[in-house]
Design an enzyme around this catalytic site. Structure first.
Site: not given
Length: 600
Positions: A201-202, A206, A421-422, A425
């Site tokens: 999709p996307g 179309t 925490h971030e 990462h």
């Protein structure tokens, strides 16, 4: 329909009011009628001043100024009646006058009399008209609902579609077929009956179909697969016949069926057996695509994101001869798509679409169009005349994680845990060579997350190695490991990270055969129900002993990633402290500033 019903109700109300006043108005009047004999007696006694004659109605005024009403026979004369009663009108003090009715008032009286009949006749007329309208809708029930667009003034061309160069090349042949059919027919080449656009999709299926119509300059019939199917059997097949009849009359043209999997799924999988409406519709499509004459220049374009559930008869040669694959664009394609959608929009000089494209890995064309629109909206809300790179960076976060939750109140302890925490990462991702480099770290709450780390891959990948998967798991677990090392406890903030790491480990073992113990084989088959069109469970093709081994291998991989993340964070704990303190103060850090801090 609402206006018509309101008009009918208004007519009914007027009719009711007219009948009410016509029948009851005499009884509502303040002056009551008296017998003619009483009126004559009052005239003889000299109690009346004037008598006014208006047809059968007699209106008299007494000497005291009171109004009296009476009636006489139609042919009788009041003068004769008074004379026979012994009262000479010429010598009497009673003044007798005659008031004739005008033609207009007579006509008005007639209209008032016939008004109820006219109103009820009008109501009956509108009811008959409405019944005829419903009958005509019944007869047009089997007509096609396809919308026709004339290709003389196209609004979309291949220049408006970017990031799918191979697909445009494939469809360029379709345009040439429509423009110059004789060139191919003279060589004995057959015009393709159908082209199937396949992609997530996307991705612009179309839009690409409309571009083909615009480039060819031919009529374009657009319809959704679900518009064929109705509750009654045979209606969908009738609409298919009508659609193809219209296409043949407007040849050369394009028929575009969006989401064809709504009617094109495997036959025999429905609940209605051979008389299922969807199957009847599919059968008619198959017949019509085989029924084209050789000289009829009509091409059917269809789009789907589920080619695996389509009926084989629909995909065989002679029906959908071509399959055009559209995928999410690569970094170059994303940059081109961004430039197409940003065309005509005022931008600052600092907007670098190459950097934006690198940060939007996995975005579809629709996502990128939404990104450009969100940037323009943010610039307008900030009362800027041009959108800058700041708005584009903000829009990426909005698309990925949702809008910023400024109203959320976070205490100092939670803010500190989120920062570490971030930071965990980002730290693990930076120091592991097979992981993606972090580009932005923020502890601003967005959507359902309290913060997030966004990575910037150096290049798009189609192939993944085992080392890359292992480093990705370590980076995902890095946030939880940072909590364990710094606070000596764990929180619920790592739930999504653990789920992500577990899915990577399971996929490595069951789908990619990356297990030394279990060897190079796959485990489990995804079982799909065609009627519902979605995955419902996984069929086990292995024993309970193998299942136990899979669980142990998953645990081994996650434990290995945990140890790797622990080693990286302990070796660079001082960098983690700097990053967390910076996030506590500034809440976000990105780009070269983040890279310099991690490298310090």
């Amino acid at each position: 329909m609402v206006i018509r019903n309101s008009f009918i109700y208004l007519l009914i109300a007027i009719a009711g009011i007219t009948i009410f006043f016509t029948i009851l108005s005499p009884s509502l009047q303040g002056n009551q009628e008296i017998p003619l004999s009483q009126l004559i007696s009052m005239a003889i006694k000299g109690q009346l001043d004037t008598i006014e004659i208006n047809g059968e109605k007699l209106t008299a005024m007494t000497v005291d100024g009171e109004k009296v009403i009476s009636r006489k026979e139609k042919e009788a004369s009041i003068v004769q009646i008074l004379e026979s009663s012994g009262l000479d009108p010429l010598t009497s003090k009673v003044k007798v006058s005659v008031k004739g009715s005008s033609g207009l008032s007579s006509l008005f009286s007639i209209l008032i009399s016939f008004l109820p009949l006219i109103i009820f006749g009008s109501i009956l007329f509108f009811m008959l008209r409405q019944a005829q309208g419903n009958a005509s809708q019944t007869f047009s029930f089997g007509r096609s609902k396809a919308k026709m667009f004339v290709g003389d003034s196209p609004t979309v061309s291949f220049a408006d579609v970017a990031g799918v160069e191979e697909a445009k090349e494939d469809l360029q042949e379709v345009v040439e077929f429509l423009k110059y059919p004789d060139r191919f027919l003279s060589l004995g080449a057959k015009i393709p009956r159908g082209v199937l656009l396949i992609g997530p999709p996307g991705t612009g299926k179309t839009l690409l179909a409309r571009a083909v119509s615009g480039e060819a300059g031919v009529p374009f019939f657009s319809i959704s697969g679900s518009e064929f199917v109705e509750m009654f059997v045979g209606v969908g097949a009738s609409r298919v016949r009508d659609l193809f009849d219209q296409a043949k009359r407007n040849s050369p043209c394009i028929v575009f069926v969006d989401e064809i999997d709504a009617v094109g799924r495997h036959r025999g999988a429905g609940l209605g057996g051979g008389h299922d409406e969807r199957e009847q519709t599919l059968n008619q499509i198959l017949v019509e695509m085989d029924g084209f004459d050789r000289n009829i220049n009509v091409i059917v374009l269809a789009a789907t994101n589920r080619p695996d559930i389509l009926d084989p008869a629909l995909l065989r040669p002679g029906r959908f001869d071509r399959r055009v694959i559209l995928d999410n664009p690569d970094v170059k394609g994303r940059e081109e798509i961004l430039r197409v959608h940003a065309k005509g929009k005022p931008l600052e000089e600092d907007v670098n679409f190459e950097v934006v494209a690198k940060q939007t890995t996995g975005f579809s064309g629709a996502d990128l169009a939404n990104l450009v629109n969100e940037s323009a909206i943010l610039a307008a809300r900030r009362k800027k005349e041009r959108a800058s790179f700041e708005e584009y960076a903000e829009s990426i976060d909005r698309v990925v994680a949702g809008p910023e939750r400024k109203s959320r109140v976070i205490n100092k302890k939670e803010k500190e845990i989120t920062a570490y925490h971030e930071g965990g990462h980002a730290l693990v991702g930076f120091f592991l060579k097979n992981a993606d480099n972090p580009y932005k770290v923020t502890i601003v709450a967005r959507g359902m997350s309290g913060g997030h780390t966004r990575y910037l891959p150096e290049e798009d990948r189609k192939l993944w190695s085992r080392n890359q998967f292992e480093d990705m798991m370590a980076a995902a677990i890095g946030g939880r490991v940072a909590e364990e090392i710094i606070f000596k406890e764990i929180t619920t903030g790592a739930s999504n990270d653990l789920e992500q790491a577990t899915n990577i480990a399971k996929t490595m073992i069951t789908r990619y055969g990356m297990s030394n113990k279990l060897g190079p084989r796959t485990f489990g088959k995804r079982e799909e129900m065609v009627f519902l069109g979605k995955e419902i469970n996984e069929q086990r093709d292995y024993s309970d002993a193998i299942a136990e081994s899979i669980d142990k291998e998953i645990a081994v991989l996650i434990d290995k990633a945990h140890k790797l993340a622990t080693k990286v964070i302990k070796d660079h704990q001082d960098v983690l402290e700097k990053l967390a303190q910076h996030l506590m103060i500034h809440e976000s850090i990105e780009g070269d500033e983040l890279k310099d801090l991690l490298a310090s």
